[in-house]
Design an enzyme around this catalytic site. Structure first.
Site, PDB file in Angstrom:
ATOM      1  N   TYR A   1       4.564  -6.374  16.786  1.00  0.00           N
ATOM      2  CA  TYR A   1       3.263  -6.837  16.277  1.00  0.00           C
ATOM      3  C   TYR A   1       2.126  -6.408  17.213  1.00  0.00           C
ATOM      4  CZ  TYR A   1      -0.018  -9.823  13.752  1.00  0.00           C
ATOM      5  OH  TYR A   1      -1.078 -10.281  12.994  1.00  0.00           O
TER       6      TYR A   1
ATOM      7  N   TYR B   1       0.999 -16.731   8.944  1.00  0.00           N
ATOM      8  CA  TYR B   1       1.693 -15.996   7.876  1.00  0.00           C
ATOM      9  C   TYR B   1       2.644 -16.990   7.224  1.00  0.00           C
ATOM     10  CZ  TYR B   1       0.219 -11.558  10.039  1.00  0.00           C
ATOM     11  OH  TYR B   1      -0.509 -10.497  10.543  1.00  0.00           O
TER      12      TYR B   1
ATOM     13  N   PRO C   1       0.051  -4.465   4.070  1.00  0.00           N
ATOM     14  CA  PRO C   1      -0.776  -5.026   5.162  1.00  0.00           C
ATOM     15  C   PRO C   1      -0.102  -6.165   5.927  1.00  0.00           C
ATOM     16  CG  PRO C   1      -1.591  -5.737   3.034  1.00  0.00           C
ATOM     17  CD  PRO C   1      -0.517  -4.739   2.755  1.00  0.00           C
TER      18      PRO C   1
ATOM     19  N   HIS D   1      -6.031 -12.806  20.698  1.00  0.00           N
ATOM     20  CA  HIS D   1      -5.038 -13.764  20.235  1.00  0.00           C
ATOM     21  C   HIS D   1      -3.734 -13.540  20.993  1.00  0.00           C
ATOM     22  CE1 HIS D   1      -6.797 -15.007  16.069  1.00  0.00           C
ATOM     23  NE2 HIS D   1      -7.677 -15.108  17.049  1.00  0.00           N
TER      24      HIS D   1
ATOM     25  N   LYS E   1      -0.571  -3.011  10.219  1.00  0.00           N
ATOM     26  CA  LYS E   1      -0.248  -1.751  10.881  1.00  0.00           C
ATOM     27  C   LYS E   1      -1.009  -0.547  10.342  1.00  0.00           C
ATOM     28  CE  LYS E   1       2.411  -3.517  13.831  1.00  0.00           C
ATOM     29  NZ  LYS E   1       1.734  -3.743  15.116  1.00  0.00           N
TER      30      LYS E   1
HETATM   31  C1  PHB Z   1      -6.991  -9.544   7.980  1.00  0.00           C
HETATM   32  O1  PHB Z   1      -7.572 -10.254   8.827  1.00  0.00           O
HETATM   33  O2  PHB Z   1      -7.596  -9.019   7.011  1.00  0.00           O
HETATM   34  C2  PHB Z   1      -5.503  -9.300   8.125  1.00  0.00           C
HETATM   35  C3  PHB Z   1      -4.866  -9.783   9.256  1.00  0.00           C
HETATM   36  C4  PHB Z   1      -3.494  -9.567   9.407  1.00  0.00           C
HETATM   37  C5  PHB Z   1      -2.794  -8.881   8.428  1.00  0.00           C
HETATM   38  C6  PHB Z   1      -3.451  -8.384   7.299  1.00  0.00           C
HETATM   39  C7  PHB Z   1      -4.815  -8.597   7.147  1.00  0.00           C
HETATM   40  O3  PHB Z   1      -1.453  -8.684   8.583  1.00  0.00           O
END
Ligand code: PHB
Ligand code: APR
Length: 389
Positions: free
Chosen positions: A384, A200, A292, A72, A296
């Site tokens: 990130y 997000y 989460p 990505h 990280k």
């Molecule tokens: C996930 O795909 O489970 C996932 C992806 C990004 C995050 C947290 C969880 O920040």
């Protein structure tokens, strides 16, 4: 039994360390409390920093990740109806790899098996001894038989609830914690992801995240009350709430389906200092936990393993202890930077119970600034995709 490095915990941190040490001829034994099937049943995040990808390659375990993972080049952030893209590739020529932690763990177990690596499952009562001597050891029971594992060093990769952190004297340990007043309700479904990259979303109803595992396996989250119960949420209730928190153009194209996994995870920030005590080295969730939001957790476990692996190689190959002596200092320097990013992103994207109208306006202004400012986007991209080890 005897080995050079006893590793407590057969999760990604312990397995990655074992595989890396094996690549340099250093012997390990992994002691895991649960069965392999149980470990591999866990659903965790799935965004790998470039540093993590490099470690998997270095450990000789990168093939399936490269074949089945998704690169990505950026991610999307949404605030109400407004959604924008942060392009890591354009800003800093970096990317992330989307590949589930379960698959990472599966690949590491397969590599351990292929090289005859010792991973003992169903180990009960793991206890650490003589950490302040040059002959530490671990005792444990397996299938009703007591064992002692003598070693040079112990890597405590046993997660937040394992015995390793508690083996550092309470008078020595310094613990820092922030418990968030909400959790994440996550769902896994055999449906096509709603977007080609992650979204997000900050909405008046709370945070939401659109992620994926592959073209037919989607992972979604909505912020929920910290005391909420997964049985309070039917699949339809989840999908309805997720739609309400996404920009309408995204919600309109959401493909729903039955959940194949649904769970609530609590959110906390936690750091234990130091990460070393005598011959014990803490790594991964044993030493620190992040919300989460910034993906990280696994990636910070990886940077710990990078520092610990190189320190142990320097010790065994050169008889030099500088790397292991500086492990805690170097690991913690990066741990706190990832803690900051995870905490900041959590504050930016979630609805906090005590928030007032001013707080909401500040969140919207922060997101607007991030949308418009290249320097802010560059800083986000660097955090990130992973700050350097
Ligand atoms: C996930 O795909 O489970 C996932 C992806 C990004 C995050 C947290 C969880 O920040
Ligand atoms: N004895 C032996 N093993 C133990 C014990 C014990 N007393 N207690 C816990 N363990 C094992 C757990 O069963 C687990 O398999 O230690 C392992 C720790 O693995 P993780 O919790 O996955 O932690 P880590 O390897 O540091 O990986 C961090 O995993 O949980 C996610 O969000 C976290 O993404 C992050 C990543």
């Amino acid at each position: 039994m005897r080995t050079q490095v006893a590793i407590i915990g057969g999760g990604p941190a312990g397995l990655l360390l074992a595989q890396l040490l094996h690549s340099r001829g250093i012997d390990t034994v992994v002691l895991e409390r649960r069965s392999r099937a149980h470990v591999l049943s866990r659903i965790r995040a799935g965004v790998l920093e470039t540093g993590f990808v490099g470690l998997m390659e270095q450990a000789g375990v990168g093939q399936r990740m490269q074949a089945e993972g998704y690169l990505h080049d950026g991610t999307h952030l949404a605030c109400g109806e407004d959604m924008f893209h942060i392009d890591f590739a354009k800003l800093i020529n970096r990317h992330v790899m989307v590949y589930g932690q379960t698959e990472v763990t599966r690949d590491l177990y397969a590599a351990r098996d292929a090289c005859g690596g010792k991973v003992l499952h169903d180990c009960e009562g793991v206890t650490l001894h003589d950490l302040e001597t040059d002959a530490p050891f671990v005792t444990f029971e397996q299938n009703g038989t007591s064992h002692q594992l003598n070693c040079d060093f112990i890597a405590g990769c046993d997660g937040f609830h394992g015995p390793s952190r508690q083996s550092i004297p309470a008078t020595v340990r310094r613990e820092y914690e922030r418990v968030y007043p909400f959790g994440w309700l996550g769902i896994l479904s055999h449906t096509p992801p709603v977007n080609d990259e992650l979204i997000y979303a900050n909405s008046a109803r709370g945070f939401a995240l659109c992620s994926m595992r592959n073209a037919q396996l989607s992972r979604y989250y909505v912020q929920c009350d910290a005391q909420d119960k997964v049985e309070n949420w039917s699949d339809d209730a989840f999908w309805d709430e997720l739609r309400r928190r996404l920009p309408s153009a995204v919600a309109d194209r959401l493909v729903t389906g039955p959940s194949i996994e649904k769970s609530i995870a609590p959110l906390r920030s936690f750091v234990c200092e130091p990460m070393r005590w005598g011959r014990l080295f803490l790594a991964g969730d044993a030493a620190h936990i992040v919300p989460p939001t910034g993906a990280k957790g696994l990636n910070t476990a990886a940077s710990d393993i990078h520092y610990l692996f190189n320190g142990l190689v320097q010790y065994y190959a050169e008889g030099c202890a500088e790397g292991i002596d500086r492990y805690s200092e170097k690991a913690l320097a990066r741990v706190w930077k990832t803690q900051r990013f995870s905490w900041q992103l959590t504050r930016l994207l979630h609805a906090f119970p005590e928030q007032d109208a001013f707080d909401h306006k500040i969140q919207a202004a922060e997101l607007a600034f991030l949308r418009e400012n290249t320097a802010a986007q560059t800083a986000f991209a660097e955090c990130y995709t992973g700050i350097p080890y």
